[in-house]
Design a protein around this motif. Sequence first.
Motif, PDB file in Angstrom:
ATOM      1  N   MET A   1      -8.601  -8.986  41.204  1.00 30.05           N
ATOM      2  CA  MET A   1      -7.646 -10.049  41.005  1.00 30.05           C
ATOM      3  C   MET A   1      -8.406 -11.372  40.959  1.00 30.05           C
ATOM      4  SD  MET A   1      -4.101  -9.803  41.634  1.00 30.05           S
ATOM      5  CE  MET A   1      -2.789 -10.851  42.030  1.00 30.05           C
ATOM      6  N   GLY A   2      -7.889 -12.328  40.286  1.00 29.15           N
ATOM      7  CA  GLY A   2      -8.561 -13.610  40.180  1.00 29.15           C
ATOM      8  C   GLY A   2      -9.539 -13.683  39.020  1.00 29.15           C
ATOM      9  N   ASP A   3      -9.584 -12.639  38.184  1.00 28.89           N
ATOM     10  CA  ASP A   3     -10.478 -12.669  37.023  1.00 28.89           C
ATOM     11  C   ASP A   3      -9.974 -13.674  35.993  1.00 28.89           C
ATOM     12  OD1 ASP A   3     -12.027 -10.694  38.132  1.00 28.89           O
ATOM     13  OD2 ASP A   3     -11.032  -9.068  37.044  1.00 28.89           O
ATOM     14  N   VAL A   4     -10.903 -14.349  35.354  1.00 31.38           N
ATOM     15  CA  VAL A   4     -10.566 -15.310  34.309  1.00 31.38           C
ATOM     16  C   VAL A   4     -10.893 -14.683  32.963  1.00 31.38           C
ATOM     17  CG1 VAL A   4     -11.056 -17.586  33.351  1.00 31.38           C
ATOM     18  CG2 VAL A   4     -11.016 -17.265  35.836  1.00 31.38           C
ATOM     19  N   VAL A   5      -9.928 -14.681  32.074  1.00 31.54           N
ATOM     20  CA  VAL A   5     -10.123 -14.157  30.728  1.00 31.54           C
ATOM     21  C   VAL A   5     -10.283 -15.343  29.797  1.00 31.54           C
ATOM     22  CG1 VAL A   5      -9.115 -12.806  28.866  1.00 31.54           C
ATOM     23  CG2 VAL A   5      -8.747 -12.129  31.247  1.00 31.54           C
ATOM     24  N   ARG A   6     -11.421 -15.384  29.111  1.00 35.91           N
ATOM     25  CA  ARG A   6     -11.715 -16.513  28.216  1.00 35.91           C
ATOM     26  C   ARG A   6     -11.225 -16.189  26.812  1.00 35.91           C
ATOM     27  NH1 ARG A   6     -16.694 -17.473  25.375  1.00 35.91           N
ATOM     28  NH2 ARG A   6     -16.575 -19.535  24.472  1.00 35.91           N
ATOM     29  N   PHE A   7     -10.479 -17.087  26.216  1.00 38.92           N
ATOM     30  CA  PHE A   7     -10.011 -16.933  24.839  1.00 38.92           C
ATOM     31  C   PHE A   7     -11.139 -17.338  23.895  1.00 38.92           C
ATOM     32  CE2 PHE A   7      -8.205 -18.936  21.038  1.00 38.92           C
ATOM     33  CZ  PHE A   7      -7.573 -17.830  20.497  1.00 38.92           C
ATOM     34  N   VAL A   8     -11.464 -16.462  22.943  1.00 37.55           N
ATOM     35  CA  VAL A   8     -12.494 -16.753  21.951  1.00 37.55           C
ATOM     36  C   VAL A   8     -11.817 -16.808  20.585  1.00 37.55           C
ATOM     37  CG1 VAL A   8     -14.669 -16.006  20.931  1.00 37.55           C
ATOM     38  CG2 VAL A   8     -14.204 -15.531  23.337  1.00 37.55           C
ATOM     39  N   PRO A   9     -11.813 -17.976  19.957  1.00 41.02           N
ATOM     40  CA  PRO A   9     -11.171 -18.086  18.641  1.00 41.02           C
ATOM     41  C   PRO A   9     -11.856 -17.200  17.598  1.00 41.02           C
ATOM     42  CG  PRO A   9     -11.765 -20.257  19.504  1.00 41.02           C
ATOM     43  CD  PRO A   9     -12.364 -19.240  20.408  1.00 41.02           C
ATOM     44  N   LYS A  10     -11.073 -16.773  16.613  1.00 45.10           N
ATOM     45  CA  LYS A  10     -11.621 -15.939  15.533  1.00 45.10           C
ATOM     46  C   LYS A  10     -12.764 -16.646  14.821  1.00 45.10           C
ATOM     47  CE  LYS A  10      -7.916 -12.877  14.074  1.00 45.10           C
ATOM     48  NZ  LYS A  10      -7.027 -12.514  12.966  1.00 45.10           N
ATOM     49  N   SER A  11     -12.654 -17.955  14.656  1.00 49.61           N
ATOM     50  CA  SER A  11     -13.704 -18.694  13.952  1.00 49.61           C
ATOM     51  C   SER A  11     -15.035 -18.620  14.697  1.00 49.61           C
ATOM     52  CB  SER A  11     -13.293 -20.153  13.754  1.00 49.61           C
ATOM     53  OG  SER A  11     -13.087 -20.786  14.997  1.00 49.61           O
ATOM     54  N   GLU A  12     -14.989 -18.634  16.029  1.00 42.62           N
ATOM     55  CA  GLU A  12     -16.219 -18.530  16.813  1.00 42.62           C
ATOM     56  C   GLU A  12     -16.824 -17.132  16.702  1.00 42.62           C
ATOM     57  OE1 GLU A  12     -17.625 -18.986  21.442  1.00 42.62           O
ATOM     58  OE2 GLU A  12     -15.949 -20.209  20.743  1.00 42.62           O
ATOM     59  N   LEU A  13     -15.979 -16.110  16.697  1.00 41.94           N
ATOM     60  CA  LEU A  13     -16.464 -14.741  16.525  1.00 41.94           C
ATOM     61  C   LEU A  13     -17.096 -14.558  15.145  1.00 41.94           C
ATOM     62  CD1 LEU A  13     -13.505 -12.737  18.092  1.00 41.94           C
ATOM     63  CD2 LEU A  13     -15.778 -13.107  19.075  1.00 41.94           C
ATOM     64  N   GLU A  14     -16.445 -15.108  14.128  1.00 44.22           N
ATOM     65  CA  GLU A  14     -16.964 -15.015  12.758  1.00 44.22           C
ATOM     66  C   GLU A  14     -18.299 -15.747  12.631  1.00 44.22           C
ATOM     67  OE1 GLU A  14     -16.820 -14.034   8.571  1.00 44.22           O
ATOM     68  OE2 GLU A  14     -16.075 -13.174  10.421  1.00 44.22           O
ATOM     69  N   ARG A  15     -18.403 -16.911  13.254  1.00 49.37           N
ATOM     70  CA  ARG A  15     -19.658 -17.684  13.235  1.00 49.37           C
ATOM     71  C   ARG A  15     -20.793 -16.880  13.868  1.00 49.37           C
ATOM     72  NH1 ARG A  15     -22.152 -20.894  16.991  1.00 49.37           N
ATOM     73  NH2 ARG A  15     -23.482 -22.521  16.133  1.00 49.37           N
ATOM     74  N   ALA A  16     -20.530 -16.258  15.014  1.00 50.32           N
ATOM     75  CA  ALA A  16     -21.546 -15.456  15.693  1.00 50.32           C
ATOM     76  C   ALA A  16     -21.949 -14.257  14.834  1.00 50.32           C
ATOM     77  CB  ALA A  16     -21.030 -14.998  17.049  1.00 50.32           C
ATOM     78  N   ARG A  17     -20.966 -13.628  14.165  1.00 51.33           N
ATOM     79  CA  ARG A  17     -21.269 -12.485  13.304  1.00 51.33           C
ATOM     80  C   ARG A  17     -22.144 -12.903  12.130  1.00 51.33           C
ATOM     81  NH1 ARG A  17     -20.005 -10.379   8.677  1.00 51.33           N
ATOM     82  NH2 ARG A  17     -18.494 -11.979   8.160  1.00 51.33           N
ATOM     83  N   LEU A  18     -21.814 -14.037  11.521  1.00 47.74           N
ATOM     84  CA  LEU A  18     -22.603 -14.522  10.387  1.00 47.74           C
ATOM     85  C   LEU A  18     -24.023 -14.882  10.799  1.00 47.74           C
ATOM     86  CD1 LEU A  18     -19.924 -16.693   8.574  1.00 47.74           C
ATOM     87  CD2 LEU A  18     -20.910 -14.538   7.784  1.00 47.74           C
ATOM     88  N   ILE A  19     -24.181 -15.464  11.972  1.00 51.00           N
ATOM     89  CA  ILE A  19     -25.518 -15.806  12.469  1.00 51.00           C
ATOM     90  C   ILE A  19     -26.334 -14.534  12.690  1.00 51.00           C
ATOM     91  CG2 ILE A  19     -26.777 -16.726  14.457  1.00 51.00           C
ATOM     92  CD1 ILE A  19     -24.557 -18.899  14.606  1.00 51.00           C
ATOM     93  N   ARG A  20     -25.727 -13.502  13.305  1.00 52.20           N
ATOM     94  CA  ARG A  20     -26.435 -12.232  13.519  1.00 52.20           C
ATOM     95  C   ARG A  20     -26.844 -11.604  12.191  1.00 52.20           C
ATOM     96  NH1 ARG A  20     -22.346 -11.388  17.251  1.00 52.20           N
ATOM     97  NH2 ARG A  20     -21.293 -10.007  15.776  1.00 52.20           N
TER      98      ARG A  20
END
Length: 50
Positions: A1-20
């Motif tokens: 309990m007390g875990d924080v879930v971070r929202f990651v926008p699709k644009s940030e995921l796409e940026r990371a994928r393109l960089i990889r």
Amino acid sequence: MGDVVRFVPKSELERARLIREARAIYDSIFPPAVADREPQEGEGVPGVKN
């Protein structure tokens, strides 16, 4: 309990994928240098005499 879930926008995921993907393409064209090995005969830095 007390875990924080971070929202990651699709644009940030796409940026990371393109960089990889770009890094993989770059590494396939220009392989990373292996610093642990000795240069083979005839191999070396252009313009530098051994």
